[in-house]
Write a protein that holds these residues in place. Sequence first.
Motif, mmCIF file in Angstrom:
data_model
loop_
_atom_site.group_PDB
_atom_site.id
_atom_site.type_symbol
_atom_site.label_atom_id
_atom_site.label_comp_id
_atom_site.label_asym_id
_atom_site.label_seq_id
_atom_site.Cartn_x
_atom_site.Cartn_y
_atom_site.Cartn_z
ATOM 1 N N HIS A 176 0.843 -1.195 0.000
ATOM 2 C CA HIS A 176 0.000 0.000 0.000
ATOM 3 C C HIS A 176 0.883 1.252 0.000
ATOM 4 N N GLY A 177 0.432 2.278 -0.723
ATOM 5 C CA GLY A 177 1.160 3.537 -0.743
ATOM 6 C C GLY A 177 2.209 3.590 -1.826
ATOM 7 N N THR A 178 2.609 4.803 -2.179
ATOM 8 C CA THR A 178 3.616 4.996 -3.226
ATOM 9 C C THR A 178 4.929 5.416 -2.594
ATOM 10 N N LEU A 179 5.916 4.546 -2.700
ATOM 11 C CA LEU A 179 7.249 4.868 -2.193
ATOM 12 C C LEU A 179 7.996 5.695 -3.223
ATOM 13 N N THR A 180 8.859 6.545 -2.750
ATOM 14 C CA THR A 180 9.640 7.394 -3.655
ATOM 15 C C THR A 180 11.016 6.832 -3.943
ATOM 16 N N ALA A 181 11.493 5.905 -3.100
ATOM 17 C CA ALA A 181 12.825 5.334 -3.295
ATOM 18 C C ALA A 181 12.938 4.031 -2.526
ATOM 19 N N ARG A 213 13.795 -2.387 -3.071
ATOM 20 C CA ARG A 213 13.918 -1.398 -4.151
ATOM 21 C C ARG A 213 12.607 -1.379 -4.926
ATOM 22 N N ILE A 214 12.365 -0.255 -5.583
ATOM 23 C CA ILE A 214 11.110 -0.101 -6.325
ATOM 24 C C ILE A 214 11.205 -0.808 -7.675
ATOM 25 N N ALA A 215 10.229 -1.660 -7.953
ATOM 26 C CA ALA A 215 10.141 -2.319 -9.256
ATOM 27 C C ALA A 215 9.142 -1.612 -10.164
ATOM 28 N N GLU A 216 8.076 -1.068 -9.561
ATOM 29 C CA GLU A 216 7.053 -0.387 -10.360
ATOM 30 C C GLU A 216 6.162 0.433 -9.432
ATOM 31 N N LYS A 217 5.852 1.666 -9.858
ATOM 32 C CA LYS A 217 4.968 2.526 -9.080
ATOM 33 C C LYS A 217 3.583 2.557 -9.717
ATOM 34 N N PHE A 218 2.566 2.557 -8.871
ATOM 35 C CA PHE A 218 1.194 2.725 -9.318
ATOM 36 C C PHE A 218 0.622 3.983 -8.660
ATOM 37 N N ARG A 219 -0.625 4.251 -8.914
ATOM 38 C CA ARG A 219 -1.233 5.481 -8.396
ATOM 39 C C ARG A 219 -1.217 5.528 -6.865
ATOM 40 N N SER A 220 -1.507 4.408 -6.238
ATOM 41 C CA SER A 220 -1.548 4.403 -4.771
ATOM 42 C C SER A 220 -0.940 3.134 -4.166
ATOM 43 N N HIS A 221 -0.163 2.414 -4.971
ATOM 44 C CA HIS A 221 0.517 1.197 -4.514
ATOM 45 C C HIS A 221 1.909 1.142 -5.142
ATOM 46 N N THR A 309 -1.350 -6.890 -10.391
ATOM 47 C CA THR A 309 -0.456 -5.901 -11.007
ATOM 48 C C THR A 309 -1.105 -5.262 -12.227
ATOM 49 N N GLU A 310 -1.737 -6.092 -13.068
ATOM 50 C CA GLU A 310 -2.398 -5.567 -14.273
ATOM 51 C C GLU A 310 -3.534 -4.618 -13.911
ATOM 52 N N ALA A 311 -4.276 -4.951 -12.859
ATOM 53 C CA ALA A 311 -5.373 -4.087 -12.431
ATOM 54 C C ALA A 311 -4.851 -2.754 -11.911
ATOM 55 N N LEU A 312 -3.733 -2.777 -11.186
ATOM 56 C CA LEU A 312 -3.138 -1.546 -10.665
ATOM 57 C C LEU A 312 -2.586 -0.678 -11.801
ATOM 58 N N ARG A 313 -2.023 -1.316 -12.819
ATOM 59 C CA ARG A 313 -1.542 -0.569 -13.987
ATOM 60 C C ARG A 313 -2.704 0.117 -14.698
ATOM 61 N N ASP A 315 -5.610 0.928 -13.464
ATOM 62 C CA ASP A 315 -6.134 1.995 -12.606
ATOM 63 C C ASP A 315 -5.275 3.247 -12.711
ATOM 64 N N THR A 316 -3.973 3.061 -12.779
ATOM 65 C CA THR A 316 -3.048 4.192 -12.900
ATOM 66 C C THR A 316 -3.201 4.873 -14.259
ATOM 67 N N ALA A 317 -3.283 4.063 -15.320
ATOM 68 C CA ALA A 317 -3.381 4.602 -16.671
ATOM 69 C C ALA A 317 -4.706 5.339 -16.883
ATOM 70 N N GLU A 318 -5.781 4.850 -16.290
ATOM 71 C CA GLU A 318 -7.087 5.481 -16.462
ATOM 72 C C GLU A 318 -7.113 6.911 -15.955
ATOM 73 N N ARG A 319 -6.257 7.195 -15.022
ATOM 74 C CA ARG A 319 -6.196 8.545 -14.471
ATOM 75 C C ARG A 319 -5.069 9.377 -15.056
ATOM 76 N N GLY A 320 -4.564 8.897 -16.194
ATOM 77 C CA GLY A 320 -3.553 9.642 -16.914
ATOM 78 C C GLY A 320 -2.250 9.806 -16.170
ATOM 79 N N MET A 321 -1.919 8.855 -15.316
ATOM 80 C CA MET A 321 -0.697 8.954 -14.535
ATOM 81 C C MET A 321 0.318 7.935 -15.029
#
Length: 323
Positions: A176-181, A213-221, A309-313, A315-321
């Motif tokens: 949960h949440g978006t890590l920056t690093a 380490r971060i592998a992939e960021k989503f809108r809120s995960h 993972t596909e659902a989170l991608r 969700d992120t893309a739908e909001r133009g992020m």
Amino acid sequence: MTQHVELHGVFTSTHLGMRLDQALADLFPDYSRSRIKEWILEGAVTIDGEKVTKPREKVIVDQLVEISTTLEEEVTSRPQDIALNIVYEDEHILVINKPADLVVHPGAGNMDGTILNALLFHCPDIANVPRAGIVHRLDKDTTGLMVVAKTVPAQTHLVAQLQAREITREYEAIVHGTLTAGGTVDANIGRHPQKRTHMAVTEIGRPSVTHYRIAEKFRSHTRLRLRLETGRTHQIRVHMAHVKHPLVGDPLYQGRPRPTKGASEEMQTVLKGFKRQALHAVKLELEHPVTSEWMQWYAPVPEDMVKLTEALRADTAERGMEY
């Protein structure tokens, strides 16, 4: 079931002045010092033909040492024909890709139907190895790679590698949440003071280190790759909850599920429907306990985590992020 053991050796100048149990552990590295101490105490060791029963006794050069004993069956659980996804196997070790909803070792509420029961069916002689050769565990609903020793010498060497932090174990997780690093969590872990089934970060716990380490960021995960430096119970789950990024679906450590702000109803349904911790042991590297060959294995991320993972991608893309 028993296995007879006959060992012979001669103490050299490197053993001069050592305790008997210490010298024997050096002379016969396939067996742990604690096991050798038991053999001494039970009278299975002779030096120059005379029985010795004191582990602290000092040794001298050129003494002939002999050990004659049996390895009793260590496991009392029953074999069960449970399918194992075996990634690698030889006469010394096997590596399995564990599915979700499968307990590794019998315990309260899970006395059979475990990986241990499956191992006893697949390889009956493994009953002579402590804990049926299980060197490290994965939680019931964590998926991925585990190594199992098929002989006592192989187990002794693998445990030594684990203790020396020479086995590499990497995991994939969705939190949960978006890590920056990326970063490291270095925080002691022990039994939770109030909740018997939980572990917790506590000053009196055992040293525990997790690198991520971060592998992939989503809108809120965030999808992470993590590497264990130590191997405490629930370590990744406890450490990520400690830094306020608990694993998706974790029934113990994510707290009360909260709706993801701005997520579609479909996305909310996917998150609510993910009923296990999103954690997978994706990579395992170690030195073979007999051949000394450096070996590594990978286990594909399971389908449920792929779909998450596909659902989170989406969700992120739908909001133009984009990340």
